[in-house]
Motif scaffolding. Structure first.
Motif, PDB file in Angstrom:
ATOM      1  N   GLY A 187     -81.245 -59.138  16.705  1.00  0.00           N
ATOM      2  CA  GLY A 187     -81.392 -59.647  18.054  1.00  0.00           C
ATOM      3  C   GLY A 187     -82.808 -59.984  18.476  1.00  0.00           C
ATOM      4  O   GLY A 187     -83.772 -59.758  17.758  1.00  0.00           O
ATOM      5  N   GLN A 188     -82.884 -60.573  19.670  1.00  0.00           N
ATOM      6  CA  GLN A 188     -84.122 -60.896  20.371  1.00  0.00           C
ATOM      7  C   GLN A 188     -84.985 -61.916  19.637  1.00  0.00           C
ATOM      8  O   GLN A 188     -86.212 -61.789  19.566  1.00  0.00           O
ATOM      9  CB  GLN A 188     -84.909 -59.615  20.672  1.00  0.00           C
ATOM     10  N   LYS A 190     -83.360 -53.170  31.810  1.00  0.00           N
ATOM     11  CA  LYS A 190     -83.326 -52.714  30.422  1.00  0.00           C
ATOM     12  C   LYS A 190     -82.641 -53.766  29.562  1.00  0.00           C
ATOM     13  O   LYS A 190     -81.728 -54.474  30.009  1.00  0.00           O
ATOM     14  CB  LYS A 190     -82.538 -51.406  30.303  1.00  0.00           C
ATOM     15  N   ASN A 191     -83.053 -53.852  28.311  1.00  0.00           N
ATOM     16  CA  ASN A 191     -82.397 -54.756  27.366  1.00  0.00           C
ATOM     17  C   ASN A 191     -81.039 -54.194  26.954  1.00  0.00           C
ATOM     18  O   ASN A 191     -80.838 -52.974  26.927  1.00  0.00           O
ATOM     19  CB  ASN A 191     -83.251 -54.932  26.109  1.00  0.00           C
ATOM     20  N   MET A 192     -80.133 -55.080  26.620  1.00  0.00           N
ATOM     21  CA  MET A 192     -78.896 -54.631  25.995  1.00  0.00           C
ATOM     22  C   MET A 192     -79.201 -54.151  24.580  1.00  0.00           C
ATOM     23  O   MET A 192     -80.196 -54.568  23.976  1.00  0.00           O
ATOM     24  CB  MET A 192     -77.859 -55.761  25.982  1.00  0.00           C
ATOM     25  N   ILE A 193     -78.334 -53.300  24.058  1.00  0.00           N
ATOM     26  CA  ILE A 193     -78.543 -52.687  22.747  1.00  0.00           C
ATOM     27  C   ILE A 193     -77.466 -53.180  21.784  1.00  0.00           C
ATOM     28  O   ILE A 193     -76.291 -53.282  22.137  1.00  0.00           O
ATOM     29  CB  ILE A 193     -78.481 -51.148  22.847  1.00  0.00           C
ATOM     30  N   GLY A 194     -77.893 -53.465  20.552  1.00  0.00           N
ATOM     31  CA  GLY A 194     -76.956 -53.916  19.528  1.00  0.00           C
ATOM     32  C   GLY A 194     -75.818 -52.939  19.326  1.00  0.00           C
ATOM     33  O   GLY A 194     -75.993 -51.720  19.428  1.00  0.00           O
ATOM     34  N   TYR A 195     -74.644 -53.483  19.002  1.00  0.00           N
ATOM     35  CA  TYR A 195     -73.436 -52.655  18.935  1.00  0.00           C
ATOM     36  C   TYR A 195     -72.444 -53.339  17.996  1.00  0.00           C
ATOM     37  O   TYR A 195     -72.578 -54.525  17.685  1.00  0.00           O
ATOM     38  CB  TYR A 195     -72.848 -52.533  20.343  1.00  0.00           C
ATOM     39  N   LYS A 196     -71.442 -52.610  17.566  1.00  0.00           N
ATOM     40  CA  LYS A 196     -70.359 -53.199  16.780  1.00  0.00           C
ATOM     41  C   LYS A 196     -69.267 -53.637  17.740  1.00  0.00           C
ATOM     42  O   LYS A 196     -68.621 -52.807  18.384  1.00  0.00           O
ATOM     43  CB  LYS A 196     -69.808 -52.181  15.775  1.00  0.00           C
ATOM     44  N   VAL A 197     -69.071 -54.955  17.870  1.00  0.00           N
ATOM     45  CA  VAL A 197     -68.149 -55.481  18.872  1.00  0.00           C
ATOM     46  C   VAL A 197     -67.074 -56.332  18.211  1.00  0.00           C
ATOM     47  O   VAL A 197     -67.213 -56.803  17.084  1.00  0.00           O
ATOM     48  CB  VAL A 197     -68.887 -56.319  19.937  1.00  0.00           C
ATOM     49  N   GLU A 214     -81.335 -55.645  21.652  1.00  0.00           N
ATOM     50  CA  GLU A 214     -82.250 -54.958  20.741  1.00  0.00           C
ATOM     51  C   GLU A 214     -81.481 -54.479  19.517  1.00  0.00           C
ATOM     52  O   GLU A 214     -80.351 -54.012  19.628  1.00  0.00           O
ATOM     53  CB  GLU A 214     -82.877 -53.747  21.431  1.00  0.00           C
ATOM     54  N   GLY A 215     -82.121 -54.587  18.342  1.00  0.00           N
ATOM     55  CA  GLY A 215     -81.504 -54.052  17.141  1.00  0.00           C
ATOM     56  C   GLY A 215     -80.488 -54.993  16.528  1.00  0.00           C
ATOM     57  O   GLY A 215     -80.602 -56.216  16.631  1.00  0.00           O
ATOM     58  N   VAL A 216     -79.480 -54.399  15.920  1.00  0.00           N
ATOM     59  CA  VAL A 216     -78.503 -55.162  15.138  1.00  0.00           C
ATOM     60  C   VAL A 216     -77.134 -55.086  15.802  1.00  0.00           C
ATOM     61  O   VAL A 216     -76.703 -54.016  16.239  1.00  0.00           O
ATOM     62  CB  VAL A 216     -78.421 -54.623  13.694  1.00  0.00           C
ATOM     63  N   THR A 217     -76.471 -56.219  15.865  1.00  0.00           N
ATOM     64  CA  THR A 217     -75.107 -56.292  16.394  1.00  0.00           C
ATOM     65  C   THR A 217     -74.175 -56.817  15.316  1.00  0.00           C
ATOM     66  O   THR A 217     -74.510 -57.761  14.593  1.00  0.00           O
ATOM     67  CB  THR A 217     -75.044 -57.230  17.615  1.00  0.00           C
TER      68      THR A 217
END
Length: 432
Positions: free
Chosen positions: A20-21, A374-381, A400-403
């Motif tokens: 992300g980002q 705040k930023n959204m956070i990567g998630y398994k969706v 942020e991070g990996v989704t």
């Protein structure tokens, strides 16, 4: 920029991993319209021969072509061109094996009725986005002189020729299309009132008139179809996909970048583009291009979906991503379908602040203890439908991070090279 078609192997991939980002910058070309191409294909039993160009390479398109070949059409679909000979069609029931795969299969009711005096089509499937009964379709057929039997898993419509007038209780796109098909060879005249006026309706009218039909439009929402004896072979170019164009523009703004889409029709996106401006994005428009850029913090807005020219339901899930990034609350109301908020649960899991009450949602970005965004956070969706799949990918790009986004089969129903275009613009997305 023209992207090469995805390989067959890629189209079987069900999951993507997103870092992300990463902002998107650049120019891409809009694909041919899914929502235009499907009803054009459904009209083909009425024609002897056709060549359609700018047809998007989507799973739904392949199913429609397979149905036509099942009915006896011969020809090819390759590199954006559908060439079919339809002179030897036979009237066969279209079983649930086909119809369960997409909603547009229901449109064969009208075209088979118009061609053969009878159409028998299995109950349609498609994305689960809410109740989508065929009551308006069948009531229209009945009012204009047909008999309808809905039982044993099929809708069966028979008639010796439709005539008369019918007023749609609401401007359903599919019902308008179905009733047009069924009336082309009317022994007299059919008038349809309160029709849908989406660009895809006028695309269908232009296509059929180019083949020899006699259809005229009267303001504000009336079509008159005067029956003709036959239609002629035709060559026709499918218009650009307004929903894909908007999706890519949202991706650019969401990632704090700037995306330009070319070969599109800006006049088809008046309401959605205004929503981007209202949120604080910079939107520039040319004859056949649109550029949207992030220029500062996004502002909350109020959006209510509706029938064209209102804000389209097919753009609702995309705009919700921008709402989840806005520093002030937005209100999103879905007035077309009653089950199109499932993606909001996934956004909430990624950190967005969302409250849903029936068909409305209040959406804004989450805040830290000091009240700062705040930023959204990567998630398994997961992906629950076509537009939701694209929206979850955009959500992953801004987090942020990996989704991880699963169930990409929905994406392939409506976006030809979506991942490839995003990567070209600077995204970091890989198939798993």
């Amino acid at each position: 920029m023209t992207i090469k078609y995805m390989s067959v192997l890629t189209k079987t991939k069900e999951t993507v991993i997103i870092s992300g980002q990463t902002p998107l910058f650049g120019t891409v070309t809009t694909q041919g319209s899914k929502n235009s191409a499907l009803p054009l294909l459904a009209a083909l039993p009425l024609l002897p021969e056709v060549e359609l160009t700018n047809v998007p390479d989507l799973s739904d398109i392949h199913v429609m072509v397979d149905i036509l070949k099942y009915l006896g059409a011969t020809g090819t679909f390759s590199e954006g061109v559908v060439k079919l000979d339809l002179r030897n069609l036979i009237n066969r029931p279209i079983s649930v094996e086909f119809t369960d795969q997409l909603r547009a299969s229901s449109l064969f009711m009208g075209s088979l009725l118009g061609k053969f005096g009878e159409g028998r089509v299995g109950m349609p499937g498609g994305c689960v986005i809410g109740s989508r009964p065929l009551d308006i379709h069948t009531n229209g057929f009945k009012t204009l002189g047909a008999e309808v039997d809905s039982g044993a898993g099929y809708h069966t419509v028979t008639s010796n020729g439709l005539e008369g007038q019918f007023t749609l209780p609401l401007p359903s796109v599919g019902a308008t299309q179905n009733l047009i098909y069924a009336s082309i060879f009317s022994p007299g005249e059919v008038k349809l009132h309160n029709i849908a006026i989406e660009p895809e309706i006028f695309e269908l009218v232009n296509f059929l008139n180019a083949a020899g039909a006699n259809i005229t439009f009267e303001m504000p929402k009336t079509l008159t179809i005067r029956g003709v004896k036959r239609l002629n072979p035709v060559q026709f170019k499918v218009q650009p996909d307004r929903i894909e164009a908007f999706t890519l523009l949202v991706a650019g703004i969401a990632t704090k970048g700037s995306v330009k889409v070319t070969h599109c029709c800006p006049e088809h996106l008046t309401a959605p583009l205004q929503s981007l401006v209202d949120m604080g994005a910079k939107v520039e428009i040319g004859d056949d291009w649109i550029e949207a850029s992030y220029v500062g913090p996004l502002k909350g807005i109020t959006v209510e979906t509706g029938f064209y020219p209102a804000f389209p339901t097919d753009c609702q899930q995309q705009i919700s991503i921008l709402m989840a990034l806005a520093e002030t609350p937005s209100i999103l109301t879905e007035k077309v379908f009653n089950s199109r908020f499932r993606h909001l649960d996934e956004l909430r899991n990624m950190g967005a602040e969302i409250k849903v009450n029936d068909n409305s949602a209040v959406i804004k970005c989450a805040e830290d203890a000091e009240g700062k965004p705040k930023n959204m956070i990567g998630y398994k969706v997961d992906s629950y439908d076509l537009r939701g799949a694209a929206s979850m990918i955009i959500a992953g790009m801004v987090s942020e991070g990996v989704t991880t986004v699963q169930s990409l089969r929905y994406l392939y129903r409506g976006y030809e090279d979506f991942i490839e275009k995003l990567n070209y613009l600077g995204a970091e997305i890989s198939y798993k």
